[in-house]
Each structure stands twice: as C-alpha cells, then as structure tokens.
Design an enzyme around this catalytic site. Structure first.
Site, PDB file in Angstrom:
ATOM      1  N   LYS A 156      40.794  43.789  29.894  1.00  0.00           N
ATOM      2  CA  LYS A 156      41.360  43.139  28.712  1.00  0.00           C
ATOM      3  C   LYS A 156      41.733  41.708  29.028  1.00  0.00           C
ATOM      4  O   LYS A 156      42.497  41.447  29.961  1.00  0.00           O
ATOM      5  CB  LYS A 156      42.633  43.881  28.310  1.00  0.00           C
ATOM      6  CG  LYS A 156      42.491  44.729  27.082  1.00  0.00           C
ATOM      7  CD  LYS A 156      43.799  45.390  26.835  1.00  0.00           C
ATOM      8  CE  LYS A 156      43.940  45.837  25.443  1.00  0.00           C
ATOM      9  NZ  LYS A 156      45.283  46.389  25.217  1.00  0.00           N
TER      10      LYS A 156
HETATM   11  C1  E4P Z   1      45.987  47.671  22.312  1.00  0.00           C
HETATM   12  O1  E4P Z   1      44.930  47.258  22.728  1.00  0.00           O
HETATM   13  C2  E4P Z   1      47.122  46.773  22.041  1.00  0.00           C
HETATM   14  O2  E4P Z   1      47.585  46.199  23.214  1.00  0.00           O
HETATM   15  C3  E4P Z   1      48.194  47.546  21.331  1.00  0.00           C
HETATM   16  O3  E4P Z   1      47.592  48.269  20.276  1.00  0.00           O
HETATM   17  C4  E4P Z   1      49.318  46.682  20.806  1.00  0.00           C
HETATM   18  O4  E4P Z   1      50.158  47.467  20.001  1.00  0.00           O
HETATM   19  P1  E4P Z   1      51.604  46.987  19.509  1.00  0.00           P
HETATM   20  O5  E4P Z   1      51.413  45.874  18.563  1.00  0.00           O
HETATM   21  O6  E4P Z   1      52.190  48.195  18.858  1.00  0.00           O
HETATM   22  O7  E4P Z   1      52.353  46.569  20.746  1.00  0.00           O
END
Ligand code: E4P
Length: 304
Positions: free
Chosen positions: A98
């Site tokens: 990521k």
């Molecule tokens: C996933 O890839 C993201 O990091 C995650 O869905 C973020 O979620 P949040 O906005 O609830 O922290």
C-alpha cells in the site's frame, strides 16, 4: 464483488476466512496499532514480524494481503515496499504494497508526487501496489497511469468530510443519505430559479445562491463516498483500465451494498460491518418460527 477484510486482527481474519466469504485482507498502520494495543491490554507482546507472517499464512496464497509503507519520500517508500515484499511475500506469495497517492503535508516537506513516483517504480519491478488515501477520481486516474494494481477510494472518510463541512452530527457507523440531501438541494435550486424572474442563464449560473444549491453537499462535484467509487469505476471503464477499485473505509452494510451496485470490484470491510451484512430482524423472526414448527416426524428424519 470481492470482499476483503479490513483489519490486522488475526482472530477476525481467521474467523472471516473460515466463513468462506473473504477474498483478501487490507491493513494500515492504524489497524496494526489497534491489534498491538489490544494485545498489550491482554499483557501479550506481539512480535510484529511473526504476527504479519501469520496474517499472510492465514489468508493463504489466493487472498492478497495489503501491507502499508510508513515513510513519505519516494525513495524511502520504495525501499520499505521492497523490504515488506521480500520479507513477507515468500510466506504465501500474496503481498500487495500500500502506497499513499500523495504524502504531502504542511509538515512533511515532501512534494505531491512522492506517492506516484514510488508506485511507478514498484510497478516496473512487478511489485503489486494498492494506492491508498484516494479521495477523488483524479487521484485514481493518476494512480492507474502509474501502474497501480488497485486503488482504494476512502468512501467513509469522504462522507465524513462532507458531513463535517455541513455541520451534520453523525456517529462513525451512520449511513449518509446523500441522495436525500441532493434531492433537497435540487428542489431548493428549482425553487430559487422559479422565483428569480427574468434573469438570463449566464447571470443565473454566476448567482451565488444558485451556485450554493448546485454545489450543496458536494466535494468538488462528488456528493458521497459511493459517488466517488462510481466515478472511478466509470472512468476506468471508459479507458479499459485494468486497475481494480477497492471501496475502502466502509462504515455500514448499506454503503457496502451501494458500492456493489455502482460496480466496485472489491470492498474492504471491517469485521463488524461484515457481521452487520448478515443481519435482518425478519431473519431472526423466521428462524424462531421454523425452529418452533419442527414436528417430531421431521425431527426423527435427522436422528441416526
Ligand atoms: C483500507 O484500505 C483503509 O485503510 C481503511 O478502509 C480505512 O478505513 P477508515 O477510514 O475506517 O480508517
């Protein structure tokens, strides 16, 4: 639509994978923090390397596991990405890295392009990238151009952003009824136009009140997280872009349904929201009735 589980909690990953409905796992530094903090509460010290290896193993080779870098400069992110990939991909061959689309902050001193540069380099090396923190379709287009295998539009955080700007009070898991809001705004716009007399079209377009209602509840034309996902899917279809759209930051089951309707390839969903997706009061009622109605003749059929 594929379903990823959005957690670094090993037990949640194990459970959800055992239900046979999970196609991948996404983590981020905050989710890792949550898992480490939960272990600390139980007086357990997590060895993070073994812990991540266990996540990769539990997911298995068919389910990609996204692991996020922590630096903000392209060289550092690239180095970390290569390290994560080397260290953990050999466990089950399922690691995806990521990379934030843009790591600029007032404090970081990094340019707006560090993320894109890292994605380009890693993609050229054949390391699959999930571009994170996507908040508008333009960013998703650039990430795809840079070679990302996945983009993660943060639907929930876009809803949070729009609601906060409008001073709407909400709990994290609350559904955002953006269609109702858009309907009200368009009704107000129509009423305003109906009462605006003989003004010509050009001056109406420049009218502050008209602009206010036309843009109401929108972030540069985006009216919700679901709308953001919809536009990215649409743009990718226009150009046969193969980058997959992971609807992220999912807050509730209805939002998951809506991103499925607009064609997200994947939704990455917290454990609680996956649980919520299974539920309906009439299902509970139905199961009670079916259980009560089992006649002895039918029960006997199942007795060995
Ligand atoms: C996933 O890839 C993201 O990091 C995650 O869905 C973020 O979620 P949040 O906005 O609830 O922290």
């Amino acid at each position: 639509m594929k379903i990823f589980i959005d957690t670094a909690d090993l037990e949640e990953i194990r459970l959800a994978c055992s239900w046979g409905i999970v196609d991948g796992v996404t983590t981020n530094p905050s989710l890792i923090k949550r898992a480490v903090d939960a272990a600390k509460k139980e007086n357990v010290k997590i060895d993070i390397e073994s812990y991540i290896k266990e996540i990769c193993l539990t997911a298995g080779k068919e389910r990609p596991v996204s692991l996020e870098v922590i630096s903000l400069k392209s060289e550092d992110m690239t180095r970390e990405a290569r390290f994560l990939y080397r260290r953990f991909n050999r466990v089950a061959g399922n690691v995806v890295i990521k990379i934030p689309v843009n790591t600029y902050t007032e404090m970081s001193g990094s340019s707006h392009y560090e993320g894109l540069k890292a994605i380009t380099r890693l993609s050229k090396d054949g390391i699959p990238v999930n571009t994170t923190l996507i908040m508008n379709p333009q960013q998703a287009l650039l990430a795809a151009k840079a070679g990302a295998e996945y983009v993660s539009p943060f639907a929930g955080r876009v809803d949070d952003y729009i609601r906060k700007k409008l001073n709407i009070k909400f709990e994290k898991q609350d559904y955002f009824d953006f269609l109702l809001m858009q309907n009200i705004a368009s009704h107000k716009l129509t009423r305003f136009l109906d009462t605006s007399g003989e003004k010509n079209t050009a001056s109406l377009c420049l009218d502050e009140k008209a602009k206010k209602w036309a843009d109401f509840g929108k972030d540069n034309g985006i009216s919700s997280g679901v709308h953001l996902v919809e536009e990215i899917v649409h743009i990718y279809r226009n150009y046969n872009i193969t980058t997959e759209v992971i609807a992220a930051s999912m807050r509730n089951a209805r939002q998951v349904r809506e991103v499925a309707l607009v064609g997200a390839h994947i939704a990455t969903i917290p454990f609680k929201v996956i649980e919520e997706m299974t539920q309906h009061p009439k299902t509970v009622e139905g199961i009670k009735t079916f259980t009560q109605d089992v006649v002895p003749e039918y029960r006997e059929l199942f007795e060995e």
